[in-house]
Design a protein around this motif. Sequence first.
Motif, PDB file in Angstrom:
ATOM      1  N   ASP A   1       1.037  -1.372   0.263  1.00  0.00           N
ATOM      2  CA  ASP A   1       0.204   0.233  -0.087  1.00  0.00           C
ATOM      3  C   ASP A   1       0.751   1.098   0.076  1.00  0.00           C
TER       4      ASP A   1
ATOM      5  N   ALA B   1      -1.597   0.321 -10.499  1.00  0.00           N
ATOM      6  CA  ALA B   1      -0.149   0.511 -10.122  1.00  0.00           C
ATOM      7  C   ALA B   1       0.723  -0.138 -11.280  1.00  0.00           C
TER       8      ALA B   1
ATOM      9  N   HIS C   1      -0.257  -5.425  -5.112  1.00  0.00           N
ATOM     10  CA  HIS C   1       0.138  -3.958  -5.727  1.00  0.00           C
ATOM     11  C   HIS C   1      -0.797  -3.589  -5.427  1.00  0.00           C
TER      12      HIS C   1
ATOM     13  N   GLN D   1       4.532   3.153  -1.979  1.00  0.00           N
ATOM     14  CA  GLN D   1       5.215   3.013  -3.293  1.00  0.00           C
ATOM     15  C   GLN D   1       6.589   1.969  -3.054  1.00  0.00           C
TER      16      GLN D   1
ATOM     17  N   THR E   1       4.837  -1.620 -11.638  1.00  0.00           N
ATOM     18  CA  THR E   1       5.174  -3.280 -11.054  1.00  0.00           C
ATOM     19  C   THR E   1       5.916  -3.943 -11.048  1.00  0.00           C
TER      20      THR E   1
ATOM     21  N   SER F   1       6.541  -0.929  -6.812  1.00  0.00           N
ATOM     22  CA  SER F   1       6.902  -1.347  -6.252  1.00  0.00           C
ATOM     23  C   SER F   1       7.113  -3.357  -6.821  1.00  0.00           C
TER      24      SER F   1
ATOM     25  N   LYS G   1       0.100  -0.026  -5.598  1.00  0.00           N
ATOM     26  CA  LYS G   1       0.438   1.393  -6.077  1.00  0.00           C
ATOM     27  C   LYS G   1       1.385   1.389  -6.522  1.00  0.00           C
ATOM     28  N   PRO G   2       1.664   2.693  -7.336  1.00  0.00           N
ATOM     29  CA  PRO G   2       3.016   2.110  -8.396  1.00  0.00           C
ATOM     30  C   PRO G   2       4.528   1.319  -8.005  1.00  0.00           C
TER      31      PRO G   2
ATOM     32  N   VAL H   1      -2.814  -6.817  -9.384  1.00  0.00           N
ATOM     33  CA  VAL H   1      -1.878  -5.297  -9.877  1.00  0.00           C
ATOM     34  C   VAL H   1      -3.475  -4.323 -10.712  1.00  0.00           C
ATOM     35  N   ARG H   2      -3.526  -3.364  -9.320  1.00  0.00           N
ATOM     36  CA  ARG H   2      -4.358  -1.925  -9.321  1.00  0.00           C
ATOM     37  C   ARG H   2      -4.036  -1.564 -10.283  1.00  0.00           C
TER      38      ARG H   2
END
Lengths: 251, 440
Positions: free
Chosen positions: B281, B342, B309, B283, B345, B314, B311-312, B338-339
Amino acid sequence: MLTITDLQASVDQKEILKGINLEIKPGEVHAIMGPNGSGKSTLASVLAGREEYEVTGGSVDFEGQDLLEMSPEERAAAGIFLAFQYPVEIPGVTTINFLKTALNEIRKSRGEEPLDAAQFLKLMREKAKLVNIDDALLKRSLNEGFSGGEKKRNEIFQMAMLEPKLAILDETDSGLDIDALRIVAEGVNKLRTPERAVIVVTHYQRLLDYIVPDYVHVLYKGRIVKSGPKELALELEEKGYDWIKAEVAAL
Amino acid sequence: MSNTFNNDLKQQLVADFQANESRLNGETKTPVHQTRREAMQNFEKLGFPTIKHEEWKYSNVNSLVKQAFDFNVKTEFGSEELETLAIPNLEGNILYFINGIYNPSLSRIVSPENQLQILSFGQAVKENPSLLDDYFAKYANYQDDAFTALNTAFAHDGVVVNVPAGKVVEQPIILRFITDARTANAASQPRNLIVVGKNAEVKMAEAFRTIGENGSFTNIVTEIVIDENANVQYYKVQNETEKAYHIGTTQVSQKANSHFYAVTVTVNGGFVRNNLNIVLDGQNCEAFMYGLYFPNGKQHIDNHTLVDHAKPNSYSNELYKGVLQDKSTGVFNGKIFVRDGASKTNAYQSCRNVVLSDEASMNTKPQLEIYNDDVKCSHGTTTGKLNDEALFYMRSRGIPKAEAMTLLMYAFCEDVISEIKIEPIRAYLEGVIADKLAQK
């Protein structure tokens, strides 16, 4: 030492060895030559006990024991060593750990005390010099990421450590440049003794410039079709295998 | 009062829950208890999962819910007896839980209080309610997961660990769970909360050991909340009995720039289900998950992992390995979300298995749900036998077959074992794993 009588073997129902006869005495070096597919590597594998090969006839006597009844590990303990054409990469097992286990298992089966870490390392350093093999290499996973030459040197190093009575070198020259070939051959020569016999399986004569055999046998279509002194290898180099094939066809 | 499981399990648990409530006096009005109530309602709605439930397709809890368990087995352990169950040479903050109940007198906390605050769950309700209000049950999914709901409804024991911002806890925290099934089928539902502040660092382990001939059931939930730039190593070590049921959820929440590192090793257990859920949650988070399992006999070991994932930028990486013998079964289910937002990722997943018997089976299921185009994801699973060529190579050097197999299996596991950075735990596992692999 080793007496092979009318040995027949097949893999996947296909007959590869069709009656091999061979007698090897202590201290002798025998070269087994022959064209691709003649059964050279099969013979080496059968002697070492590879399970994919089914022995369909004949017998192999090694120092009074029925070799074909023995497991691969029993054969190793009895003094047989196979240098692999394609040494296997085993990630996660270091060469040191592997060899220490192997050597101590062989010693155990002979009723000898295992070597402790210090004794083992001393022996290892001594033998590593024979084939110019680097300590760092031995600390790595067995053969993993080794070059072709390093793998073959590691085979000869293992032979030096295990001190077999009969060493079978299966196409040890394949994939080696001339410098690597020389190092490997010199290693083998240093291990020649009046007691130790060697079978050199090879397609080409060039290895035999360095490891000079006492006898040369030509294997073709699963049989030894010609045997002779070391000069036979030179003749094969010069004339190729076609004249042998022609001779066999004429019979 | 005895909390026992039987066929009327739900009714039984409702009765137990009410009996618990009547003894809580003023505590029923606390937010913690409101959460327990809500969780109980959810559990009543959900019931125990059956194999028709997608998440439980290969893990059948039917045999578990048919057994009777006692949730209040009383055991006295002397420190000498405990010593025989200890992991040798392991130093640090060692917290003992006997049948799920935190035992402060057997435990030893060596880190200074300004580095590390440890309270039993019960103490935390009274002494630090705001910590619970902020974090308890905010991460683990007691809405949809029946076992988490059940654990949350009965959250009375376990431990609450707080590592304040900026503190580096040098000594590891070892949560040692001893289940004593010598006199009865023993059950427990520990609930742990680990809160790690900004820039803090901590190493922890949950180690499970069951003794005795009777059955046991552990339903554990651990929430780990990792703030920005913090660093957590987490080990889960399971060495229980053939009759032990273990259902556990480790729920991790990571804020930006944090680093989480998990190794889950199941040496023995009858029926094991480990859920490891991580939400990235923030970066630039990193999450590593390693797992090893060695079922034999009729053991069943199921690892479910989930990396979300959110947030971006990660990174997550996962490697699980298993060696299955006899009639054992294994499950690996690895989910990666992967949202939409995000991007950038990186998510990698791998599961490798060696199956040594025709009667053993392994079910692997990677599940990738990717809602962003700018990502790098990969997954792979393999299930096979030992390498025959390697086996022959070793035997041709004089190593007997059984020994060669043990060496090869051990080598197969080596890359995961070497990820265990607490040396005494690694040494302990190397020993018990070698013993188990040599049993064949």
